[in-house]
Design a protein around this motif. Structure first.
Motif: not given
Length: 596
Positions: A395-413, A511-520
């Motif tokens: 939908r957005e194109g590859e260039n739209r996936i940048r690392s940014e800070e967002r408030e996310l909810t993380v789950m571990f099982t 739930t808290g702020p995280l860096i999300v995006g392409d890492i590597g």
């Protein structure tokens, strides 16, 4: 395997040979085939025009249904609702009325009067519990799909209406009953426009004896009532329609009826008429019969003239059309299948994707083979990349996936005592066990729009709020956790019935702020999250050892996640605990249930 060029050359050769061969044949067969084509074209024109009116009602129903499902209208001030109906009816001149009845039996309607103006009416079906409309609304509550009901006479309009009835639901909520009606007078007006004097008079029957549309119905009939919504053939001032029961099959070679069409002949007032009729079984519980009739001499005259004047030209045209249709069909079918599969791939629906069948043409066969190879590769690729991420990229194109800070909810099982469960299993059994368990967890996460970050042995890490932004990521994450617990309980019942040990799980949500995006690196990157919130979620999962040791599935929330949840979620405070990586103690809550 012939190429397209070879096939077309062969077809041209055959067409020329056929032209030479037909020089030695009698014109009788040409007359029969030509007559059939002419009649078939005429019948298709009539059927297409009439179907378009029914399809207009279907499109109007789909549009209004979507509007009612998306938007909430103020039923105490129905101007917006009735304006919606009027906006649909203004361009659709053959739609006579739109009626909407709410679950509390309050109704709203827009009807087209005799002058063509649109009248608005508010009513209550409960004022007359014995009315036909009340019974229709009650009978339609448990239906899901639109359907054409039998004809109904409207005392307000003094017309008989054919209604497309649509029960409207928003998820499991019943919103009401929608009816979009076309009057038999409007359909009769259309048959009058399609009429060619002496050549074809168009009519539509409901069953064998009742008339839905005929040019003579335009001015209305006084014989109609609620008990008798349709006129009989004897009520129509048309001697041919009245004499349909006397018509007999026409088997002479002059004219051949198109496939699926019945050809009859009848003599009325010393005139021979040909009648073409066809049953259409998609507009209600009774067969609708579409037909037209004309003087036998008028229908046969063009054929005789064409045969005498331009016989060779007509033969060439027919053969060219037939051959073009054959080639088009042979090409369009595999191309259409390829397009359908491509659309399926665009939606990332790999599960039910079947390979393309080989084609008789080399080029199309090569296309199918290459497409199948590509599909196999995409299926493998889809197993390693989150579907929501790929859809976002599309939908957005590859260039739209940048690392940014967002408030996310993380789950571990994690599975409790995984090593003990696997002690008596070999490697293949362990793999099967993990895949089956992770499949359950992944299904629940996907059902609530979560993104799976990684699998760590028997553990799963997922997050909500990326790549698609969610206003409150804690709510779907909590619902996914509760769904995992429910599905785990079902799976444990099966395991116990087989004599196997039940599985116990721990789930942590934070739930808290995280860096999300392409890492590597440039060679290999992952779409993932980085930050302290990941560690906290993992620590909460590990705390399940202390908080819910005896439970099959304990779900622990941080205070940040708890404060984001609506009141519908029931939680139990567990007190303050030390969490590795956090200064001081952290308040922990156990998620119990969701009161939907």
């Amino acid at each position: 395997m012939p190429t397209l060029l070879t096939s077309i050359g062969l077809l041209v050769f055959l067409s020329l040979g056929t032209v030479l061969a037909i020089q030695w044949l009698s014109s009788g067969r040409v007359m029969t085939e030509l007559g059939g084509i002419l009649i078939n074209n005429r019948f298709n024109q009539v059927e297409t025009e009439l179907r378009s009116e029914f399809q207009a009602a279907q499109k109007a129903s789909d549009f209004i249904t979507e509007a009612l499902q998306i938007q909430t209208y103020d039923y105490d001030n129905p101007a917006g609702l009735t304006d919606l109906f009027k906006g649909v009816m203004i361009p659709a001149e053959y739609i006579t009325g739109i009626v909407f009845v709410r679950p509390d039996f309050r109704g709203y309607s827009v009807l087209r009067n005799a002058q063509g103006d649109l009248d608005t009416n508010l009513f209550s079906v409960q004022e007359n519990l014995n009315s036909r409309l009340y019974q229709i609304v009650v009978d339609s509550r448990d239906r899901r799909e639109p359907f054409w009901g039998p004809p109904v006479y409207s005392a307000i309009l003094k017309q008989t209406l054919l209604g497309l009835r649509t029960p409207i639901h928003r998820d499991d909520e019943y919103l009401g009953f929608l009816a979009i009606s076309i009057s038999i007078e409007a359909l009769s007006e259309l048959t009058a426009k399609l009429q060619i004097p002496e050549l074809s008079t168009v009519f539509v029957l409901f069953g064998e004896n009742n008339v839905i549309a005929h040019p003579n119905i335009q001015s209305g009939l006084n014989v109609l009532s609620a008990e008798r919504p349709l006129p009989s053939r004897q009520d129509i001032s048309d001697p041919v329609i009245r004499s349909l029961h006397l018509a007999k099959p026409f088997n002479r070679p002059l004219i051949k009826a198109p496939e699926g069409t019945e050809l009859l002949a009848v003599n009325v007032e010393n005139q021979d008429y040909l009648i073409f009729r066809k049953e259409i079984n998609e507009f209600g519980d009774f067969p609708v019969i579409l037909g037209f009739y004309g003087l036998q001499s008028s229908i046969g005259a063009p054929i005789r003239i064409l045969v005498g004047a331009v016989a060779v030209g007509i033969v060439l045209l027919i053969i060219a059309l037939v051959l073009a249709a054959v080639i088009a069909r042979l090409i369009s079918r595999p191309v259409g299948r390829t397009a359908a599969r491509a659309n399926t791939i665009a939606n990332l629906d790999f599960e039910d994707l079947r390979p393309l069948a080989p084609s008789k043409f080399r080029e199309l066969n090569d296309l199918a083979s290459s497409f199948n190879i590509m599909t196999d590769g995409l299926k493998l690729f889809g197993r390693y990349v989150p579907r929501t991420l790929v859809q976002h990229l599309m939908r957005e194109g590859e260039n739209r996936i940048r690392s940014e800070e967002r408030e996310l909810t993380v789950m571990f099982t994690d599975i409790v005592g995984f090593a003990s469960l696997c002690e008596e299993m070999d490697a293949s059994e362990v793999a099967q066990f993990i895949n089956q368990h992770i499949g359950i967890v992944a299904k629940c996460i996907a059902a609530h729009e979560g993104t799976i970050d990684k699998y760590i042995g028997d553990a799963v890490m997922a997050f909500w709020g990326a790549p698609n932004q969610i206003e409150n990521s804690a709510s779907p994450a909590a619902k996914a956790a509760l769904m995992i617990r429910d599905e785990l309980a079902k799976d444990n019942d099966i395991r116990v019935s087989k004599g196997e040990l039940p599985i116990k799980m721990r789930i942590g949500l934070h739930t808290g702020p995280l860096i999300v995006g392409d890492i590597g690196s440039q060679d290999r990157i992952n779409y993932t999250v980085v930050g302290d919130a990941v560690n906290v979620a993992q620590r909460l999962e590990a705390l399940g050892k202390e908080v819910g040791e005896d439970e099959d599935c304990v779900i622990l929330l941080s205070e940040e996640t708890f404060r984001k949840l609506p009141d519908d979620f029931q939680v139990t405070p567990q007190g303050a605990y030390n969490v590795k990586g956090r200064a001081g103690k952290v308040n922990i809550y156990r998620l119990d249930r969701f009161e939907s």
